[in-house]
Structures are given as structure tokens and as C-alpha cells.
Design a protein around this motif. Structure first.
Motif, PDB file in Angstrom:
ATOM      1  N   THR A  39       0.862  -1.174   0.000  1.00 16.64           N
ATOM      2  CA  THR A  39       0.000   0.000   0.000  1.00 16.64           C
ATOM      3  C   THR A  39       0.899   1.224   0.000  1.00 16.64           C
ATOM      4  O   THR A  39       1.890   1.269   0.730  1.00 16.64           O
ATOM      5  CB  THR A  39      -0.921  -0.002   1.232  1.00 16.64           C
ATOM      6  N   TYR A  40       0.540   2.180  -0.830  1.00 16.57           N
ATOM      7  CA  TYR A  40       1.349   3.391  -1.015  1.00 16.57           C
ATOM      8  C   TYR A  40       0.499   4.598  -0.646  1.00 16.57           C
ATOM      9  O   TYR A  40      -0.607   4.743  -1.160  1.00 16.57           O
ATOM     10  CB  TYR A  40       1.820   3.490  -2.464  1.00 16.57           C
ATOM     11  N   ARG A  41       1.031   5.453   0.240  1.00 18.09           N
ATOM     12  CA  ARG A  41       0.258   6.593   0.730  1.00 18.09           C
ATOM     13  C   ARG A  41       0.970   7.916   0.442  1.00 18.09           C
ATOM     14  O   ARG A  41       2.176   8.018   0.631  1.00 18.09           O
ATOM     15  CB  ARG A  41       0.040   6.448   2.229  1.00 18.09           C
ATOM     16  N   PHE A  50       7.113   4.122  -7.702  1.00 20.65           N
ATOM     17  CA  PHE A  50       7.875   4.229  -8.946  1.00 20.65           C
ATOM     18  C   PHE A  50       9.354   3.925  -8.734  1.00 20.65           C
ATOM     19  O   PHE A  50       9.995   3.351  -9.617  1.00 20.65           O
ATOM     20  CB  PHE A  50       7.660   5.593  -9.608  1.00 20.65           C
ATOM     21  N   ASP A  51       9.905   4.280  -7.580  1.00 19.40           N
ATOM     22  CA  ASP A  51      11.303   3.935  -7.301  1.00 19.40           C
ATOM     23  C   ASP A  51      11.513   2.425  -7.366  1.00 19.40           C
ATOM     24  O   ASP A  51      12.528   1.954  -7.874  1.00 19.40           O
ATOM     25  CB  ASP A  51      11.739   4.459  -5.929  1.00 19.40           C
ATOM     26  N   ASP A  59      12.181   2.768 -19.196  1.00 23.59           N
ATOM     27  CA  ASP A  59      11.162   3.092 -20.190  1.00 23.59           C
ATOM     28  C   ASP A  59       9.763   2.679 -19.725  1.00 23.59           C
ATOM     29  O   ASP A  59       9.034   1.985 -20.430  1.00 23.59           O
ATOM     30  CB  ASP A  59      11.506   2.433 -21.540  1.00 23.59           C
ATOM     31  N   ILE A  60       9.399   3.101 -18.527  1.00 24.36           N
ATOM     32  CA  ILE A  60       8.096   2.759 -17.957  1.00 24.36           C
ATOM     33  C   ILE A  60       7.043   3.701 -18.538  1.00 24.36           C
ATOM     34  O   ILE A  60       7.196   4.919 -18.509  1.00 24.36           O
ATOM     35  CB  ILE A  60       8.140   2.869 -16.425  1.00 24.36           C
ATOM     36  N   ARG A  61       5.977   3.101 -19.100  1.00 23.73           N
ATOM     37  CA  ARG A  61       4.889   3.875 -19.697  1.00 23.73           C
ATOM     38  C   ARG A  61       3.548   3.256 -19.330  1.00 23.73           C
ATOM     39  O   ARG A  61       3.441   2.037 -19.242  1.00 23.73           O
ATOM     40  CB  ARG A  61       4.991   3.885 -21.223  1.00 23.73           C
TER      41      ARG A  61
END
Length: 126
Positions: A39-41, A50-51, A59-61
């Protein structure tokens, strides 16, 4: 708002995406769609999410395919594309996001493997 978030990420990365993310944002990644469910807050959580990707991928899209309004939620069919840093292999993972909005920003995000599951979770009965 959600479309703007997709466009912002494509053009300016995570920092640009944060412009449409509420400070009380919360997102969870389920085991079926993430190698590291969590879980990300808040903005810090978005950075942490994202890290973890950027450690192993380039090349994340996000490529959106369709947006569906369901009450106060937005359901987005999308594919996450990336390239493995060590392998150089490209891959795509289709999934569906359910966004909850407040104060003209995204405050919640849930991920689902299918449109049917996402629509049901968003409250679409039919």
C-alpha cells in the motif's frame, strides 16, 4: 483529471503526475498484479512505488485504452509497458485502475486484472 494524470506522467514523469495526486492519496497493489504487493500513501508513497520500478526497469509507460465514469469513480483500462534493466526485454501488463477523486485530484487507486472486476468494485451493476 485522470486523463490529465496519464498525459502528465508520459510528458514529465512522476513529478508531473503528482500535480493530480491528492496529498492523502492511497493505492494498493494486489498480489496478482504486483511482485511486491503493498500500500502506497501520499506523494511519498507514489515516489516509493515508482522507485521500486525504476530499480529493475527502464522506459516505464502507461498506455490508457478507455476511461469509464462510474458514479464518483473513473475506471481506466490500461497497459503498463517497461523494459527490464538487466535483460533488455520489453513487456506489457494489461490491468484496470479504479480511481477515486476528491478536490479535483486522485485520492485513491485500486488495481484489478479485468474490466468486469473493476466495474463491479466501482459500483457498476450492469
Amino acid at each position: 483529471i485522470v486523463k490529465r494524470g496519464f498525459e502528465a506522467f508520459d510528458q514529465g514523469g512522476v513529478e508531473a503526475l503528482l500535480e493530480v495526486i491528492h496529498e492523502d492519496f492511497e493505492a494498493s497493489t494486489p498480489p496478482g498484479l504486483a511482485s511486491e504487493p503493498d500500500t502506497y500513501r501520499g506523494h511519498e508513497g507514489v515516489h516509493r512505488y515508482f522507485d521500486s520500478f525504476y530499480e529493475v526497469m527502464d522506459d516505464i509507460r502507461w498506455e490508457s485504452h478507455a476511461f469509464h465514469e462510474v458514479g464518483d469513480k473513473v475506471v481506466v483500462e490500461f497497459t503498463l509497458y517497461a523494459r527490464g534493466k538487466s535483460t533488455g526485454l520489453e513487456f506489457g501488463q494489461p490491468a484496470v485502475q479504479v480511481w477515486t477523486l476528491r478536490d479535483d485530484k486522485g485520492i485513491g487507486l485500486e488495481l484489478y486484472p479485468t474490466l468486469e472486476e473493476a466495474l463491479a468494485a466501482a459500483g457498476d451493476d450492469g
